[in-house]
Write a protein that holds these residues in place. Sequence first.
Motif, mmCIF file in Angstrom:
data_model
loop_
_atom_site.group_PDB
_atom_site.id
_atom_site.type_symbol
_atom_site.label_atom_id
_atom_site.label_comp_id
_atom_site.label_asym_id
_atom_site.label_seq_id
_atom_site.Cartn_x
_atom_site.Cartn_y
_atom_site.Cartn_z
ATOM 1 N N ASP A 287 44.536 53.346 105.885
ATOM 2 C CA ASP A 287 43.563 52.458 106.603
ATOM 3 C C ASP A 287 42.343 53.199 107.114
ATOM 4 O OD1 ASP A 287 44.540 54.264 108.714
ATOM 5 O OD2 ASP A 287 45.314 52.823 109.973
ATOM 6 N N THR A 288 42.340 54.560 106.362
ATOM 7 C CA THR A 288 41.201 55.626 106.768
ATOM 8 C C THR A 288 41.044 56.135 108.359
ATOM 9 O OG1 THR A 288 39.532 53.942 107.519
ATOM 10 C CG2 THR A 288 39.732 54.206 105.127
ATOM 11 N N ILE A 289 42.149 55.804 109.066
ATOM 12 C CA ILE A 289 42.320 56.277 110.123
ATOM 13 C C ILE A 289 43.370 57.190 110.290
ATOM 14 C CG2 ILE A 289 42.349 55.594 112.811
ATOM 15 C CD1 ILE A 289 41.044 53.525 112.181
ATOM 16 N N ASN A 290 43.402 58.310 110.782
ATOM 17 C CA ASN A 290 44.625 59.632 110.577
ATOM 18 C C ASN A 290 45.454 59.244 109.539
ATOM 19 O OD1 ASN A 290 44.009 60.323 113.234
ATOM 20 N ND2 ASN A 290 44.656 58.643 114.419
ATOM 21 N N ASP A 291 44.746 59.410 108.332
ATOM 22 C CA ASP A 291 45.520 59.309 106.983
ATOM 23 C C ASP A 291 45.882 60.536 106.727
ATOM 24 O OD1 ASP A 291 45.732 56.544 106.406
ATOM 25 O OD2 ASP A 291 43.668 56.465 105.437
ATOM 26 N N TYR A 292 45.312 61.684 107.296
ATOM 27 C CA TYR A 292 45.460 63.145 106.991
ATOM 28 C C TYR A 292 45.863 63.767 108.225
ATOM 29 C CZ TYR A 292 43.148 62.229 102.482
ATOM 30 O OH TYR A 292 42.781 61.815 101.254
ATOM 31 N N TYR A 293 46.983 64.702 108.161
ATOM 32 C CA TYR A 293 47.060 65.522 109.145
ATOM 33 C C TYR A 293 46.270 66.715 109.017
ATOM 34 C CZ TYR A 293 49.874 68.408 112.653
ATOM 35 O OH TYR A 293 49.839 69.165 113.988
ATOM 36 N N TYR B 76 36.766 66.793 106.208
ATOM 37 C CA TYR B 76 37.551 65.535 106.196
ATOM 38 C C TYR B 76 38.211 65.456 104.912
ATOM 39 C CZ TYR B 76 38.764 60.576 105.997
ATOM 40 O OH TYR B 76 39.549 59.486 105.830
ATOM 41 N N LYS B 77 39.313 65.121 104.911
ATOM 42 C CA LYS B 77 40.600 65.008 103.845
ATOM 43 C C LYS B 77 41.254 66.451 103.466
ATOM 44 C CE LYS B 77 39.115 60.854 101.646
ATOM 45 N NZ LYS B 77 38.503 60.006 100.303
ATOM 46 N N ALA B 78 40.575 67.445 104.253
ATOM 47 C CA ALA B 78 41.353 68.770 104.040
ATOM 48 C C ALA B 78 42.536 68.839 105.092
ATOM 49 C CB ALA B 78 40.410 69.836 104.450
ATOM 50 N N GLY B 79 43.643 68.509 104.554
ATOM 51 C CA GLY B 79 44.767 68.486 105.325
ATOM 52 C C GLY B 79 46.047 67.828 104.648
ATOM 53 N N ALA C 192 43.358 69.364 111.949
ATOM 54 C CA ALA C 192 43.034 69.814 113.187
ATOM 55 C C ALA C 192 42.359 68.557 113.958
ATOM 56 C CB ALA C 192 42.102 70.750 113.180
ATOM 57 N N LYS C 193 42.620 68.383 115.277
ATOM 58 C CA LYS C 193 42.198 67.459 115.861
ATOM 59 C C LYS C 193 40.648 67.406 115.963
ATOM 60 C CE LYS C 193 45.561 66.701 119.842
ATOM 61 N NZ LYS C 193 45.558 66.853 121.261
ATOM 62 N N GLY C 194 39.954 65.905 115.781
ATOM 63 C CA GLY C 194 38.492 65.973 115.986
ATOM 64 C C GLY C 194 37.932 66.340 114.645
ATOM 65 N N THR C 195 38.505 66.680 113.374
ATOM 66 C CA THR C 195 38.075 66.865 112.140
ATOM 67 C C THR C 195 36.980 65.695 111.737
ATOM 68 O OG1 THR C 195 39.830 68.417 111.558
ATOM 69 C CG2 THR C 195 38.225 67.877 109.763
ATOM 70 N N GLN C 196 37.198 64.692 111.784
ATOM 71 C CA GLN C 196 36.349 63.453 111.444
ATOM 72 C C GLN C 196 35.350 63.204 112.367
ATOM 73 O OE1 GLN C 196 38.645 59.856 110.270
ATOM 74 N NE2 GLN C 196 40.370 61.172 110.377
ATOM 75 N N HIS C 197 35.248 64.019 113.446
ATOM 76 C CA HIS C 197 34.416 63.446 114.527
ATOM 77 C C HIS C 197 33.258 64.577 114.969
ATOM 78 C CE1 HIS C 197 36.863 60.293 115.154
ATOM 79 N NE2 HIS C 197 37.682 60.689 115.379
ATOM 80 N N GLY C 198 33.206 65.497 113.951
ATOM 81 C CA GLY C 198 31.994 66.510 114.227
ATOM 82 C C GLY C 198 32.411 67.452 115.227
ATOM 83 N N SER C 199 31.532 67.166 116.382
ATOM 84 C CA SER C 199 31.564 68.283 117.704
ATOM 85 C C SER C 199 32.687 68.091 118.285
ATOM 86 C CB SER C 199 30.252 67.790 118.400
ATOM 87 O OG SER C 199 30.502 66.457 118.976
#
Length: 254
Positions: free
Chosen positions: A155-161, A200-203, A163-170
Amino acid sequence: MTIRQIFITAALLFGTLTTMAEDYPTIDPYLVAKNAEGGEETGTSVSGSAPLSVNFYANPQNAEGWSAYYEWRFTLQHLNGSEESSPYLIRYEEDTEVTFTVAGFHKIVCYAVFTRGDERYEYTEEYWTTEKDPLTVSISESRLEMPNAFSPNDDTINDYYQAKGTQHGSNGPQSIIEFEAHIFNRWGQKLYTWTDCYTYKAGWDGKHNGKPVKQGVYFCVVKAKGADGREFNIRTDVNLLRDHIEDSGFNTTE
């Protein structure tokens, strides 16, 4: 009084400043750094997370026909406030690129000397002390957190395990210069390893040998190092929730 100041004073006295300025070599250094969104930031100062690559430009003006010498000097003020008086790095190109991996407040100056016959103009210690502020690069302290759950349901949300916030930059990892993570099942079998905590997608995508593993509890071990010297040794359970629906109110990053 610097040579530059003497030159300008003489030009003012004899009314020839406009003519002389056309032949007068100067520098106007600046930097260009990539920001967290992938764009470029241009100016005289930048703040960011390590590793941060920055390009420096001496930007000489009216230097055609002059022999030029450049010397970039990099000094560091640590996060605890202590400052190193001697440069930790010296470069001799007109333009140079440096990747910053140490947390703190970096000051950068460009010494330049222009010669043509008997003429000589210098931009060295006195120039950077009295006429020009150093360029600055501020590298933040390190930060790294790992979640205890994820939901690889495409669903493109939390599809990868990851680090926290990897998808959210700062809001994600900060100033991490070394990173290695491993996923194990409950029998201690290693299922996955990755070494990138920023992309993103590194995990882990919840698969082993290309096949989805069962929903359940797994185990993650992370060893990492920050630009400020901090070492991270993280061990945490990982709840893999294949049937999880994101709008159910369950927060997989807490």
